[in-house]
Design an enzyme around this catalytic site. Structure first.
Site, PDB file in Angstrom:
ATOM      1  N   ARG A  28       8.694  18.504 113.223  1.00  0.00           N
ATOM      2  CA  ARG A  28       7.642  19.412 113.701  1.00  0.00           C
ATOM      3  C   ARG A  28       7.925  20.780 113.091  1.00  0.00           C
ATOM      4  O   ARG A  28       8.949  21.399 113.383  1.00  0.00           O
ATOM      5  CB  ARG A  28       7.679  19.508 115.225  1.00  0.00           C
ATOM      6  CG  ARG A  28       6.709  20.552 115.800  1.00  0.00           C
ATOM      7  CD  ARG A  28       7.254  21.179 117.083  1.00  0.00           C
ATOM      8  NE  ARG A  28       7.518  20.197 118.092  1.00  0.00           N
ATOM      9  CZ  ARG A  28       8.448  20.363 119.045  1.00  0.00           C
ATOM     10  NH1 ARG A  28       9.194  21.450 119.094  1.00  0.00           N
ATOM     11  NH2 ARG A  28       8.662  19.430 119.934  1.00  0.00           N
ATOM     12  N   ASP A  48      13.736  20.431 120.363  1.00  0.00           N
ATOM     13  CA  ASP A  48      13.196  21.752 120.034  1.00  0.00           C
ATOM     14  C   ASP A  48      14.236  22.489 119.193  1.00  0.00           C
ATOM     15  O   ASP A  48      15.417  22.131 119.200  1.00  0.00           O
ATOM     16  CB  ASP A  48      13.010  22.591 121.311  1.00  0.00           C
ATOM     17  CG  ASP A  48      11.779  22.195 122.102  1.00  0.00           C
ATOM     18  OD1 ASP A  48      11.042  21.305 121.667  1.00  0.00           O
ATOM     19  OD2 ASP A  48      11.568  22.810 123.168  1.00  0.00           O
TER      20      ASP A  48
HETATM   21  C1  FAD Z   1       3.812  22.112 119.551  1.00  0.00           C
HETATM   22  C2  FAD Z   1       4.630  23.353 119.369  1.00  0.00           C
HETATM   23  C3  FAD Z   1       5.995  23.304 119.542  1.00  0.00           C
HETATM   24  C4  FAD Z   1       6.766  24.447 119.346  1.00  0.00           C
HETATM   25  N1  FAD Z   1       8.128  24.352 119.409  1.00  0.00           N
HETATM   26  C5  FAD Z   1       8.876  25.424 119.044  1.00  0.00           C
HETATM   27  C6  FAD Z   1      10.288  25.316 118.933  1.00  0.00           C
HETATM   28  O1  FAD Z   1      10.890  24.269 119.187  1.00  0.00           O
HETATM   29  N2  FAD Z   1      10.986  26.418 118.516  1.00  0.00           N
HETATM   30  C7  FAD Z   1      10.362  27.606 118.209  1.00  0.00           C
HETATM   31  O2  FAD Z   1      11.027  28.557 117.792  1.00  0.00           O
HETATM   32  N3  FAD Z   1       9.016  27.736 118.358  1.00  0.00           N
HETATM   33  C8  FAD Z   1       8.271  26.688 118.764  1.00  0.00           C
HETATM   34  N4  FAD Z   1       6.901  26.828 118.857  1.00  0.00           N
HETATM   35  C9  FAD Z   1       6.279  28.176 118.807  1.00  0.00           C
HETATM   36  C10 FAD Z   1       6.028  28.641 117.378  1.00  0.00           C
HETATM   37  O3  FAD Z   1       7.240  28.964 116.744  1.00  0.00           O
HETATM   38  C11 FAD Z   1       5.113  29.895 117.339  1.00  0.00           C
HETATM   39  O4  FAD Z   1       5.743  30.953 118.009  1.00  0.00           O
HETATM   40  C12 FAD Z   1       3.745  29.694 117.963  1.00  0.00           C
HETATM   41  O5  FAD Z   1       3.228  28.437 117.666  1.00  0.00           O
HETATM   42  C13 FAD Z   1       2.742  30.782 117.470  1.00  0.00           C
HETATM   43  O6  FAD Z   1       2.562  30.706 116.099  1.00  0.00           O
HETATM   44  P1  FAD Z   1       1.278  30.026 115.391  1.00  0.00           P
HETATM   45  O7  FAD Z   1       1.778  29.054 114.398  1.00  0.00           O
HETATM   46  O8  FAD Z   1       0.347  29.473 116.384  1.00  0.00           O
HETATM   47  O9  FAD Z   1       0.627  31.168 114.510  1.00  0.00           O
HETATM   48  P2  FAD Z   1       0.156  32.626 114.785  1.00  0.00           P
HETATM   49  O10 FAD Z   1      -0.189  33.161 113.445  1.00  0.00           O
HETATM   50  O11 FAD Z   1       1.150  33.367 115.620  1.00  0.00           O
HETATM   51  O12 FAD Z   1      -1.157  32.433 115.637  1.00  0.00           O
HETATM   52  C14 FAD Z   1      -2.359  31.904 115.083  1.00  0.00           C
HETATM   53  C15 FAD Z   1      -3.442  32.039 116.141  1.00  0.00           C
HETATM   54  O13 FAD Z   1      -3.144  31.169 117.238  1.00  0.00           O
HETATM   55  C16 FAD Z   1      -3.465  31.798 118.473  1.00  0.00           C
HETATM   56  N5  FAD Z   1      -2.211  31.980 119.239  1.00  0.00           N
HETATM   57  C17 FAD Z   1      -0.942  31.812 118.794  1.00  0.00           C
HETATM   58  N6  FAD Z   1      -0.048  32.019 119.786  1.00  0.00           N
HETATM   59  C18 FAD Z   1      -0.776  32.363 120.868  1.00  0.00           C
HETATM   60  C19 FAD Z   1      -0.441  32.681 122.209  1.00  0.00           C
HETATM   61  N7  FAD Z   1       0.826  32.722 122.618  1.00  0.00           N
HETATM   62  N8  FAD Z   1      -1.453  32.965 123.055  1.00  0.00           N
HETATM   63  C20 FAD Z   1      -2.757  32.924 122.665  1.00  0.00           C
HETATM   64  N9  FAD Z   1      -3.135  32.605 121.401  1.00  0.00           N
HETATM   65  C21 FAD Z   1      -2.162  32.327 120.524  1.00  0.00           C
HETATM   66  C22 FAD Z   1      -4.112  33.111 118.127  1.00  0.00           C
HETATM   67  O14 FAD Z   1      -5.491  32.901 118.059  1.00  0.00           O
HETATM   68  C23 FAD Z   1      -3.537  33.425 116.779  1.00  0.00           C
HETATM   69  O15 FAD Z   1      -4.372  34.256 116.021  1.00  0.00           O
HETATM   70  C24 FAD Z   1       6.123  25.686 119.039  1.00  0.00           C
HETATM   71  C25 FAD Z   1       4.745  25.725 118.867  1.00  0.00           C
HETATM   72  C26 FAD Z   1       3.988  24.593 119.012  1.00  0.00           C
HETATM   73  C27 FAD Z   1       2.507  24.675 118.792  1.00  0.00           C
END
Ligand code: FAD
Length: 308
Positions: A182, A132
């Site tokens: 990722r 991560d």
């Molecule tokens: C597989 C995976 C691994 C990850 N690993 C890391 C990591 O190692 N380091 C790191 O900094 N971050 C990590 N993240 C988190 C990432 O950085 C984002 O904070 C998170 O994915 C929300 O952003 P988004 O791309 O979904 O887009 P956004 O624009 O934030 O969200 C798009 C849509 O997704 C839905 N959504 C998003 N988040 C949520 C939530 N919490 N609850 C409900 N609905 C939601 C909503 O419908 C929103 O409109 C990871 C995420 C994923 C999916």
């Protein structure tokens, strides 16, 4: 940065709130939305249910910023046991860890040694081992740890964050070692000079970085993973993958357990390779605060759990 997001990310670092929340039944009920259970057995059972519909899993045990190397050894030994469980139960899963969970704050060399043991174990059962990415103060060290692992192992991956201004350069520097990456938007509170304060800039960076990774994938120089729940953005990237003639199997889509589950199922049915990241363990507070910060409307679920 939004005020509520900022407050929630500050709360994620509070030992007092951590202690308070971890003992409140209504908070535990709200957390259930994002994890099948605290125990590894509940997590493994959930993964087998996902496998039945063709979805893979990435597991992570919650916990970060340990205070003793003995604790890091316990985490390493837990994951060794967990890899055996994956093999014994035939669960098609990867494992992803936070370097601080394996002692990065305490000893970089001890952390590297534990990561090497885990990468070798993952390799022995034929699966992928992930790092991560934590806050920006860890990026250089995490990249160095990844390079060390990648020199010895094929199936190791690293997370890069699109909100960081440095990420395009980090991606270019990694491509010569044929990385598995990722890409996510980024979940931590970062200063404007290091990360884009405007969401639109992060979204555009995610698109541009994805295209760069897909181009490299077309030449077998990168295995891209799109780690986002942003469906319009994913649709644009999938369309570009088609234009570039990158096949569905050459990249994957990873999302978190409990978020956009219907879309995860649909993407799988449409022929995409989809994995769901399942978290388990008792140390869920900072991780859960980051999930609330991503979508402050989630705080409503906590309130509803107080009464339901
Ligand atoms: C597989 C995976 C691994 C990850 N690993 C890391 C990591 O190692 N380091 C790191 O900094 N971050 C990590 N993240 C988190 C990432 O950085 C984002 O904070 C998170 O994915 C929300 O952003 P988004 O791309 O979904 O887009 P956004 O624009 O934030 O969200 C798009 C849509 O997704 C839905 N959504 C998003 N988040 C949520 C939530 N919490 N609850 C409900 N609905 C939601 C909503 O419908 C929103 O409109 C990871 C995420 C994923 C999916």
């Amino acid at each position: 940065m939004g005020i509520v997001r900022n407050l929630l990310l500050r709360a994620s670092k509070s030992p007092f709130l951590n202690h308070q929340a971890s003992h409140r039944a209504f908070v535990k009920r709200a957390v259930k939305r994002f994890m099948p259970g605290e125990s590894p057995e509940e997590a493994l059972d959930a993964a087998l249910r996902l496998a039945a519909e063709g979805r893979g899993t990435v597991f992570t045990k919650l916990g970060e910023n340990l205070t003793s190397l003995a604790d890091a050894d316990v985490v390493r030994d837990h994951y060794l046991w967990f890899f055996d469980q994956l093999a014994a139960r035939g669960v098609p899963a990867h494992v992803s860890v936070k370097p601080t969970q394996l002692g990065l704050d305490l000893s970089e060399s001890a952390c590297a040694a534990s990561l090497e043991v885990l990468a070798a174990k993952a390799e022995s059962i034929g699966t992928t081992f992930w790092l991560d990415m934590e806050d920006s103060s860890y990026v250089d060290r995490t990249l160095a740890l990844y390079r060390g692992l990648r020199a010895k192992h094929e199936k190791v991956g690293i997370c890069l964050q699109a909100y960081l201004r440095r990420t395009p350069a980090d991606l270019e520097a990694l491509i010569p070692i044929s990385p598995t990456i990722r890409l996510v938007k980024g979940a931590y509170a970062e200063p404007d000079e290091l990360a884009f304060p405007a969401k639109a800039d992060t979204d555009q960076a995610f698109f541009d970085l994805s295209v760069r990774m897909l181009e490299a994938a077309g030449r077998d120089e990168c295995r891209p993973i799109l780690g986002t729940h942003d469906i319009p953005l994913l649709n644009r990237i999938i369309e570009r993958a088609r234009d570039l003639a990158v096949t569905d199997g050459a990249y994957e889509i990873h999302m978190l357990y409990g978020i956009r589950d219907g879309d995860q199922q649909r993407l799988r049915k449409d022929g995409r390779t989809v994995r769901t990241l399942i978290s388990y363990g008792a140390s869920w507070f900072p991780w859960y605060m980051r999930r609330l910060a991503e979508r402050p409307a989630n705080v409503w679920f906590v309130m509803k759990s107080m009464v339901g």
